[in-house]
Scaffold this active site. Structure first.
Site, PDB file in Angstrom:
ATOM      1  N   GLU A   4       9.630   4.009 -20.707  1.00  0.00           N
ATOM      2  CA  GLU A   4       8.881   5.075 -21.395  1.00  0.00           C
ATOM      3  C   GLU A   4       9.628   6.393 -21.322  1.00  0.00           C
ATOM      4  OE1 GLU A   4       5.008   7.903 -20.792  1.00  0.00           O
ATOM      5  OE2 GLU A   4       4.768   5.817 -20.158  1.00  0.00           O
ATOM      6  N   SER A  15       6.566  -2.565 -12.011  1.00  0.00           N
ATOM      7  CA  SER A  15       5.436  -1.787 -12.526  1.00  0.00           C
ATOM      8  C   SER A  15       5.336  -0.415 -11.872  1.00  0.00           C
ATOM      9  CB  SER A  15       4.124  -2.553 -12.320  1.00  0.00           C
ATOM     10  OG  SER A  15       3.020  -1.759 -12.688  1.00  0.00           O
TER      11      SER A  15
END
Length: 296
Positions: free
Chosen positions: A136, A231
Site C-alpha cells: 500500500e 500482515s
C-alpha cells in the site's frame, strides 16, 4: 494430552476480512469462474492459506518484474493499490486490469496525488506514516513520483527538514494512537513559522476493531491470534490483544497449536487480522475442541 474439562471456545465475530479484502477475493473468484487464467500482482491477501486456496482455483501470483514481461494477459490488482507506473506498464503491454483496489486506499491515493500536484515548487515535504516497502505504501509513494518520505516511528523523523513545510498522511492500517504520537512529535519540533498539515487517513473499519478486540481479549484466559507473517494489520491488532491479555499467542495455522498452552485455560478466544479468513479461525477453533475429544 486430553483435557479433563470442557473448554469454552469463542471466535471473535468482528475479526476476519475487511471490505477491501472481501471485494478483491470476490473479484478473483468471479473472474476465475469465467476463465481459469488469472494473475494477481502480489499475494491477494497477506495470508498464505487463503493464497493457496485461490491458487488451487487457478489464481497465479506474479511480481512486478514478471508483469513487465507479460503481454495480453488478465491481471488483478489487490486491495493494497498500485502506483501509476503499474497502470502505465499494463497499458503498454495490452494487459487487462481487474482493479480491486480498496475504495479507502483509492481515495487516499487521490488525496496524496492532489496535494502533491498543488504543492509543486513549494518545497513541501510529503510524509507517509507507514511500513516501508509495504504494498500500500509503495502505491502511495508512487503518487508523488517517488518523492514522499516514509516514516515508521519517531526515530525516522530525523529524515525531515523541520524548517520546511510538511504534509503528513498515514497508511490506512496503522494505529491511530501511534499516528497521533507522530503528529505531536512533529508539532514539538517544527519551526513555528512553517506550515504543518496532517490528515488522519486510517481506515476506521480497521481502527474501530481495536477497542472491541481489547474487550474480547480481556474476557478469555488464552487468546490465539491468527494472522499471516506479512500482515501489517495483524501486527497492530496482535499487539493490542497482547496489551489487554498478556496470555496472547500468535499463530498462522491450527498446526501451530501446542496442547500445553491449554493446560490452565478454561476459555480460549480466537481472533485475527483483516487478512485472516473466517474459515481459518474456524479451523483453529475445531483444532482446540479436538483436544477435548476422547479419541485425541
Amino acid at each position: 494430552m486430553k483435557l479433563n474439562y470442557m473448554l469454552k471456545v469463542e471466535i471473535h465475530k468482528e475479526s476476519g476480512f475487511c471490505f477491501g479484502v472481501v471485494n478483491a477475493i470476490q473479484n478473483a473468484e468471479k473472474e476465475l469462474a469465467k476463465d481459469k487464467e488469472l494473475y494477481c500482482l502480489g499475494d491477494i491477501v497477506h495470508n498464505s492459506q487463503e493464497v493457496n486456496r485461490l491458487q488451487k482455483k487457478g489464481l497465479q501470483t506474479i511480481n512486478h518484474e514478471e508483469l513487465n514481461g507479460m503481454r495480453n494477459k488478465k491481471v488483478l490488482l489487490r486491495a493494497h493499490g498500485e502506483p501509476p507506473s503499474t497502470y502505465h506498464t499494463a497499458q503498454l503491454n495490452s494487459i487487462r486490469i481487474i482493479d480491486a483496489t480498496c475504495p479507502v486506499v483509492l481515495q487516499l491515493q487521490k488525496k496524496i496525488r492532489k496535494h502533491y500536484r498543488e504543492s509543486d515548487g513549494k518545497a513541501t515535504q510529503t510524509v507517509i506514516f507507514g511500513k516501508n516497502g509495504h504494498a500500500e505504501v509503495n502505491g502511495l509513494v508512487g503518487q508523488t513520483d517517488g518523492t514522499a518520505i516514509v516514516i515508521e516511528n519517531k526515530s525516522d523523523l530525523e529524515q525531515l527538514n523541520f524548517n520546511q513545510p510538511i504534509c503528513l498522511f498515514s497508511q490506512t492500517t496503522m494505529s491511530v494512537d501511534d499516528f497521533q504520537e507522530i503528529v505531536k512529535e512533529i508539532q514539538s519540533r517544527i519551526n513555528p513559522k512553517v506550515d504543518f498539515k496532517y490528515f488522519d487517513t486510517i481506515c476506521r473499519q480497521v481502527a474501530n476493531r481495536i477497542p472491541d478486540i481489547r474487550k474480547f481479549a480481556s474476557r478469555h484466559d488464552l487468546i490465539l491470534f491468527v494472522a499471516g507473517e506479512k500482515s501489517s494489520n495483524g501486527k497492530v491488532l496482535f499487539a493490542e490483544c497482547k496489551k489487554a491479555n498478556p496470555n496472547t499467542l500468535l499463530i498462522s495455522s491450527p498446526d501451530n497449536i501446542r496442547p500445553e498452552w491449554l493446560a490452565h485455560a478454561e476459555s480460549v478466544g480466537i481472533c485475527g487480522a483483516t487478512s485472516t479468513p473466517k474459515w481459518l479461525m474456524e479451523d483453529v477453533a475445531q483444532a482446540v475442541k479436538l483436544l477435548q475429544s476422547p479419541n485425541f
